[in-house]
Design a protein around this motif. Structure first.
Motif, PDB file in Angstrom:
ATOM      1  N   LEU A   1       0.833  -1.204   0.000  1.00 34.94           N
ATOM      2  CA  LEU A   1       0.000   0.000   0.000  1.00 34.94           C
ATOM      3  C   LEU A   1       0.868   1.255   0.000  1.00 34.94           C
ATOM      4  O   LEU A   1       0.543   2.247  -0.656  1.00 34.94           O
ATOM      5  CB  LEU A   1      -0.929  -0.002   1.213  1.00 34.94           C
ATOM      6  N   SER A   2       1.972   1.197   0.707  1.00 36.56           N
ATOM      7  CA  SER A   2       2.903   2.334   0.745  1.00 36.56           C
ATOM      8  C   SER A   2       3.513   2.574  -0.630  1.00 36.56           C
ATOM      9  O   SER A   2       3.620   3.722  -1.092  1.00 36.56           O
ATOM     10  CB  SER A   2       4.016   2.077   1.766  1.00 36.56           C
ATOM     11  N   LEU A   3       3.920   1.497  -1.281  1.00 38.85           N
ATOM     12  CA  LEU A   3       4.505   1.620  -2.618  1.00 38.85           C
ATOM     13  C   LEU A   3       3.494   2.189  -3.611  1.00 38.85           C
ATOM     14  O   LEU A   3       3.831   3.013  -4.471  1.00 38.85           O
ATOM     15  CB  LEU A   3       4.999   0.255  -3.101  1.00 38.85           C
ATOM     16  N   GLU A   4       2.249   1.765  -3.476  1.00 38.54           N
ATOM     17  CA  GLU A   4       1.185   2.293  -4.329  1.00 38.54           C
ATOM     18  C   GLU A   4       0.990   3.786  -4.082  1.00 38.54           C
ATOM     19  O   GLU A   4       0.865   4.581  -5.022  1.00 38.54           O
ATOM     20  CB  GLU A   4      -0.118   1.540  -4.049  1.00 38.54           C
ATOM     21  N   ALA A   5       0.979   4.164  -2.806  1.00 35.09           N
ATOM     22  CA  ALA A   5       0.766   5.570  -2.452  1.00 35.09           C
ATOM     23  C   ALA A   5       1.890   6.458  -2.966  1.00 35.09           C
ATOM     24  O   ALA A   5       1.660   7.595  -3.385  1.00 35.09           O
ATOM     25  CB  ALA A   5       0.643   5.705  -0.936  1.00 35.09           C
ATOM     26  N   MET A   6       3.115   5.961  -2.957  1.00 35.53           N
ATOM     27  CA  MET A   6       4.260   6.747  -3.425  1.00 35.53           C
ATOM     28  C   MET A   6       4.112   7.192  -4.875  1.00 35.53           C
ATOM     29  O   MET A   6       4.674   8.207  -5.285  1.00 35.53           O
ATOM     30  CB  MET A   6       5.552   5.934  -3.292  1.00 35.53           C
ATOM     31  N   ARG A   7       3.345   6.439  -5.645  1.00 35.84           N
ATOM     32  CA  ARG A   7       3.177   6.751  -7.066  1.00 35.84           C
ATOM     33  C   ARG A   7       2.023   7.720  -7.321  1.00 35.84           C
ATOM     34  O   ARG A   7       1.765   8.111  -8.458  1.00 35.84           O
ATOM     35  CB  ARG A   7       2.957   5.456  -7.861  1.00 35.84           C
ATOM     36  N   SER A   8       1.351   8.113  -6.254  1.00 35.35           N
ATOM     37  CA  SER A   8       0.188   8.986  -6.398  1.00 35.35           C
ATOM     38  C   SER A   8       0.598  10.404  -6.789  1.00 35.35           C
ATOM     39  O   SER A   8       1.603  10.925  -6.288  1.00 35.35           O
ATOM     40  CB  SER A   8      -0.602   9.030  -5.084  1.00 35.35           C
ATOM     41  N   PRO A   9      -0.179  11.062  -7.656  1.00 36.39           N
ATOM     42  CA  PRO A   9       0.086  12.475  -7.964  1.00 36.39           C
ATOM     43  C   PRO A   9      -0.224  13.392  -6.784  1.00 36.39           C
ATOM     44  O   PRO A   9       0.211  14.545  -6.753  1.00 36.39           O
ATOM     45  CB  PRO A   9      -0.842  12.759  -9.148  1.00 36.39           C
TER      46      PRO A   9
END
Length: 297
Positions: free
Chosen positions: A170-178
């Protein structure tokens, strides 16, 4: 132990002294009075409302030290009722805060169903974060997908504080958020969890972040490096330390030097050596002291 009616009458007394005595003795009251205390906690009389809230807290404290207390399960059951929609918002909040002290895994399904309620989501996340065991972690992770965008950082923070491996993806996914706030929240959670990802995380571009966000990002990655070093993954730790060592800010260089020195490897020594002649006095002294500690042993 006073009977229920005598106790509840004292909680509603016009005498502040009598109300105080009643709430102080609430630890010996029956859990069956909790629903009525929940109603009194929303009283328009501030003295009565306070007495009821304090009585609930006293009851929780009376079973807090002993998970096997005969009244504990019954108190949790009744507090879950108080956290439900039949009670005033302030009472529901109070109940969730009290549950955070004594609820166990069996209460997680009931508590987690309110996590998407905008008025209660913060309290639910706080409560789940404090409940030991895997059930609360799984509930937090499961809630992330459907959570409001502005609430996802709070869930990530909870998973980070728990150092939950379920939070890595989930953290890795969030890091890619604009959304930069969400992206930095992902970095912070990843750093706190401290577990290696399947591949190097794609960090937000520092140029797109505010000064404070850049600080939080580097601090989080150094926290991650420390965790990797503690697990014996010196290669991963060195990768992060070298990044910090290349930064112009003296505090990041010093943090990297201190972390490398703890590794005590030849690669770490080679990286620290040039900094012993740094033009920055603080960095130079930090490197020299680190070198001495490594040489000593």
């Amino acid at each position: 132990m006073p009977d229920d009616q005598t106790f509840l009458k004292a909680i509603q007394s016009e005498s502040a002294e009598e109300r105080f005595s009643a709430w102080r003795a609430a630890g010996s009251a029956s859990p069956s009075v909790i629903p009525q205390l929940g109603k009194l906690a929303a009283s328009s009389n501030p003295g009565v409302a306070k007495a009821a809230r304090e009585a609930l807290a006293t009851m929780v404290h009376s079973v807090g030290k002993d998970p096997n207390s005969k009244n504990r399960a019954e108190i949790v059951k009744n507090l879950l009722e108080l956290a439900g929609p039949a009670y005033e918002h302030t009472v529901r909040v109070h109940a969730l805060r009290l549950l955070s002290n004594i609820a166990g895994e069996e209460a997680v399904p009931a508590i987690s169903r309110w996590i998407h309620d905008p008025e209660l989501s913060e309290e639910v996340a706080y409560c789940l974060e404090r409940i030991p065991g895997s059930a609360s972690i799984k509930a937090l992770a499961a809630a992330y997908k459907d959570a409001r965008e502005d609430f996802k950082p709070r869930i990530l923070a909870a998973l980070g504080h728990r150092r939950a491996e379920e939070g890595v993806s989930l953290s890795l996914e969030a890091m890619r958020s604009p959304n930069k706030e969400l992206a930095v929240a992902g970095v912070k959670a990843f750093g706190r969890i401290g577990k290696k990802a399947p591949s190097n995380p794609r960090l937000p571009d520092p140029k797109s972040l505010s000064e404070w966000q850049r600080i939080e990002q580097m601090d989080s990655m150094l926290r991650y490096a420390d965790a990797q070093a503690a697990e014996g993954n010196t290669a991963e730790a060195m990768r992060i330390y070298k990044t910090a060592l290349e930064r112009p800010e003296e505090h990041w260089q010093c943090a990297a030097i201190i972390g490398m020195a703890k590794l005590g490897t030849a690669e770490a020594a080679a990286a620290i050596l040039p900094k012993m002649k740094s033009e920055n006095r603080t960095v130079r002294i930090t490197a020299q002291n680190a070198w001495k500690r490594m040489a000593a042993g």
